[in-house]
Design a protein around this motif. Sequence first.
Motif, short mmCIF file in Angstrom:
data_model
loop_
_atom_site.label_atom_id
_atom_site.label_comp_id
_atom_site.label_asym_id
_atom_site.label_seq_id
_atom_site.Cartn_x
_atom_site.Cartn_y
_atom_site.Cartn_z
N GLU A 1 -7.66 2.15 1.08
CA GLU A 1 -6.40 2.93 0.77
C GLU A 1 -5.68 2.30 -0.86
O GLU A 1 -6.41 1.51 -1.10
CB GLU A 1 -4.90 2.12 1.81
CG GLU A 1 -5.25 1.74 3.21
CD GLU A 1 -4.57 1.40 4.23
OE1 GLU A 1 -3.96 1.77 4.88
OE2 GLU A 1 -4.59 -0.26 3.78
N THR A 2 -4.52 2.73 -1.09
CA THR A 2 -4.07 3.06 -2.11
C THR A 2 -2.77 1.52 -2.47
O THR A 2 -2.25 0.99 -1.41
CB THR A 2 -3.80 3.79 -2.77
OG1 THR A 2 -3.98 4.76 -3.55
CG2 THR A 2 -2.89 3.42 -4.73
N CYS A 3 -3.75 0.08 -2.85
CA CYS A 3 -3.09 -0.66 -3.24
C CYS A 3 -2.19 -0.70 -4.42
O CYS A 3 -3.37 -1.17 -5.97
CB CYS A 3 -4.03 -1.89 -2.87
SG CYS A 3 -3.33 -3.55 -3.44
N THR B 1 0.56 -1.74 0.27
CA THR B 1 -0.10 0.16 0.02
C THR B 1 1.00 1.54 0.07
O THR B 1 2.02 1.17 0.85
CB THR B 1 -0.86 -0.05 0.88
OG1 THR B 1 -0.19 -0.01 2.43
CG2 THR B 1 -1.97 -1.52 1.58
N VAL B 2 0.32 2.30 -0.40
CA VAL B 2 0.59 3.29 -0.96
C VAL B 2 0.00 4.97 0.38
O VAL B 2 -0.80 4.52 -0.32
CB VAL B 2 1.92 3.60 -1.94
CG1 VAL B 2 2.45 3.12 -2.60
CG2 VAL B 2 0.84 3.63 -3.39
N ILE C 1 -2.43 -0.45 -9.84
CA ILE C 1 -3.11 0.30 -8.88
C ILE C 1 -4.45 0.71 -8.47
O ILE C 1 -4.50 1.34 -9.00
CB ILE C 1 -1.88 1.61 -8.75
CG1 ILE C 1 -0.36 0.92 -9.55
CG2 ILE C 1 -1.60 2.04 -7.43
CD1 ILE C 1 0.13 1.56 -10.28
N ASP C 2 -5.44 0.23 -6.99
CA ASP C 2 -6.65 0.81 -7.22
C ASP C 2 -6.78 1.51 -5.31
O ASP C 2 -5.48 1.18 -5.09
CB ASP C 2 -7.22 0.02 -7.82
CG ASP C 2 -7.72 -0.96 -6.43
OD1 ASP C 2 -7.54 -0.85 -5.39
OD2 ASP C 2 -6.75 -2.47 -7.05
N ASN C 3 -7.58 1.74 -5.37
CA ASN C 3 -7.69 2.20 -4.10
C ASN C 3 -9.49 2.29 -3.80
O ASN C 3 -10.23 2.90 -3.47
CB ASN C 3 -7.85 4.14 -4.52
CG ASN C 3 -8.32 4.60 -4.72
OD1 ASN C 3 -9.32 4.33 -5.06
ND2 ASN C 3 -8.83 6.16 -4.61
N GLU D 1 -10.55 5.75 -7.81
CA GLU D 1 -9.69 5.18 -9.44
C GLU D 1 -8.88 3.45 -9.25
O GLU D 1 -8.44 3.25 -8.29
CB GLU D 1 -7.88 5.92 -9.25
CG GLU D 1 -8.87 7.67 -9.17
CD GLU D 1 -7.38 8.30 -8.71
OE1 GLU D 1 -6.24 7.92 -9.13
OE2 GLU D 1 -7.30 9.74 -8.74
N ILE D 2 -8.51 3.64 -10.87
CA ILE D 2 -7.52 2.46 -10.80
C ILE D 2 -6.68 2.35 -12.44
O ILE D 2 -7.05 2.96 -12.71
CB ILE D 2 -8.42 0.73 -10.86
CG1 ILE D 2 -7.87 -0.23 -11.23
CG2 ILE D 2 -9.79 1.16 -12.17
CD1 ILE D 2 -7.90 -1.67 -11.31
N ALA D 3 -5.66 1.70 -11.59
CA ALA D 3 -4.65 2.69 -12.97
C ALA D 3 -3.80 1.48 -13.32
O ALA D 3 -3.89 -0.32 -12.11
CB ALA D 3 -3.39 2.89 -12.96
#
Length: 117
Positions: free
Chosen positions: A73-75, A8-9, A67-69, A44-46
């Motif tokens: 949390e952003t995982c 997570t970031v 990368i999604d939240n 969001e998702i990347a």
Amino acid sequence: MKHYLEFTVNVKPVQAAQLIFEDVELKSKLIFEDYKVVEAVEKEIAILIFEKFFIRNNSTATLTVTIDNFSGETCVKCISSGNGEGLFDIGWGAGKSFIKPIRNKLASNIIEIIEDR
């Protein structure tokens, strides 16, 4: 041989993708990217897919990064594959070395490493 890293970031997914793209060499390996942002619910998702040829084992590896939240949390999830050779799928460290630049670019933003295998 597959390698997997999940952490997570403390930045949003699109921001994390932008940080990753600061690595010019890694960005040159990008073969696919997609982003979805739902502003009403701040989700969001990347999705990023990279490809690289490794001379050490004569194979082309892929690295898929999501990368999604969705959970708050952003995982960040990194999955490298296709980097092994032969009957025993020996990768000679290619998979882990492909994931390493992602981890390095986001190192100062990592909150917790969930899984590293």
